[in-house]
Design a protein around this motif. Structure first.
Motif, mmCIF file in Angstrom:
data_model
loop_
_atom_site.group_PDB
_atom_site.id
_atom_site.type_symbol
_atom_site.label_atom_id
_atom_site.label_comp_id
_atom_site.label_asym_id
_atom_site.label_seq_id
_atom_site.Cartn_x
_atom_site.Cartn_y
_atom_site.Cartn_z
ATOM 1 N N ARG A 297 0.825 -1.213 0.000
ATOM 2 C CA ARG A 297 0.000 0.000 0.000
ATOM 3 C C ARG A 297 0.858 1.262 0.000
ATOM 4 O O ARG A 297 0.489 2.276 -0.594
ATOM 5 N N LYS B 234 -12.994 2.375 -3.291
ATOM 6 C CA LYS B 234 -13.041 1.707 -1.987
ATOM 7 C C LYS B 234 -13.830 2.530 -0.971
ATOM 8 O O LYS B 234 -14.618 1.992 -0.196
ATOM 9 N N LEU C 117 -4.497 -1.892 -1.612
ATOM 10 C CA LEU C 117 -5.317 -0.734 -1.257
ATOM 11 C C LEU C 117 -6.754 -1.151 -0.979
ATOM 12 O O LEU C 117 -7.379 -0.692 -0.018
ATOM 13 N N SER D 31 -4.419 4.500 -8.932
ATOM 14 C CA SER D 31 -4.370 4.426 -7.468
ATOM 15 C C SER D 31 -5.408 5.353 -6.841
ATOM 16 O O SER D 31 -6.118 4.981 -5.900
ATOM 17 N N HIS D 32 -5.506 6.569 -7.367
ATOM 18 C CA HIS D 32 -6.486 7.531 -6.843
ATOM 19 C C HIS D 32 -7.912 7.035 -7.094
ATOM 20 O O HIS D 32 -8.785 7.144 -6.215
ATOM 21 N N GLY E 6 -8.809 4.332 -4.686
ATOM 22 C CA GLY E 6 -9.098 4.897 -3.373
ATOM 23 C C GLY E 6 -10.524 5.417 -3.287
ATOM 24 O O GLY E 6 -11.225 5.203 -2.280
#
Length: 207
Positions: free
Chosen positions: A31, A153, A79, A146-147, A150
């Motif tokens: 992570r 999630k 993540l 990745s953003h 996020g």
């Protein structure tokens, strides 16, 4: 049978999950590091590098396309897995499959499309996705993903299962040449926008 980027990623995720006995130390390092060359990424090297085919390994210190793709997908998985007891990875059903789709994974951009169905999410999510689809190099694409993961999630209202093996395969294919990168971006755009287009068309007919 030769290993592929997809199958190696799938196998590594199942090892990390370990039937619910998660390898929390390695997941924490995954992570915290977006690149396989990061110091914290070394936590996954013994597990990951030992499972790659010979032609997937770097012998120069410059990560190969396969190493970048697999590591990035593992970073995304870590993540999503944080705070969840259930396995957040599952392969997406094949087209025409009659399997129970409630137990299957989704391609990442279809999962984002489901989030987009909520109007409160739509404008901000559309901007991030459109910015990502305009990128033409892999490092920016990985950071953008990745953003998005996020956001996915944090805002998903149901149990989230994503096909991280497919993400790895897409990222590998995207690095092969500019034309293939363009094709992957189009595929992601189709997955993100098309389901919502069909939904809006259906709503229009009902009205």
């Amino acid at each position: 049978m030769p290993k592929t980027v997809r199958t190696i990623t799938q196998g590594l995720i199942r090892i990390l999950y370990n039937e619910g006995n998660l390898n929390r130390a390695v997941l924490a390092n995954l992570r915290g590091s977006t690149k396989i060359t990061d110091t914290r990424a070394q936590a996954i090297w013994p597990l990951m590098l030992s499972r790659l085919e010979d032609n997937m390994l770097s012998y120069t210190g410059q990560p190969t396309k396969q190493e970048i793709a697999i590591y990035s997908a593992l970073h995304f998985y870590a993540l999503c897995q944080q705070g969840n007891d259930y396995l957040v990875y599952s392969p997406a059903p094949k087209k025409g499959s009659d399997s129970d789709q409630s137990k299957e994974g989704m391609p990442l951009f279809k999962a984002l499309a489901a989030l987009r169905a909520n109007e409160d999410n739509r404008d901000g999510l559309d901007r991030r996705v459109e910015n990502l689809l305009a990128l033409t190099e892999i490092s920016g694409t990985v950071n953008g993903l990745s953003h998005l993961i996020g956001i996915l999630k944090a805002r998903s209202e149901s149990e989230l299962k994503v096909d991280f093996g497919q993400i790895a395969q897409d990222l590998y294919d995207a690095q092969r040449n500019y034309q293939r990168f363009a094709q992957i971006r189009l595929l992601w755009g189709q997955q993100y926008f098309w389901g919502n287009y069909l939904e809006s068309q259906s709503e229009g007919k009902e009205n």
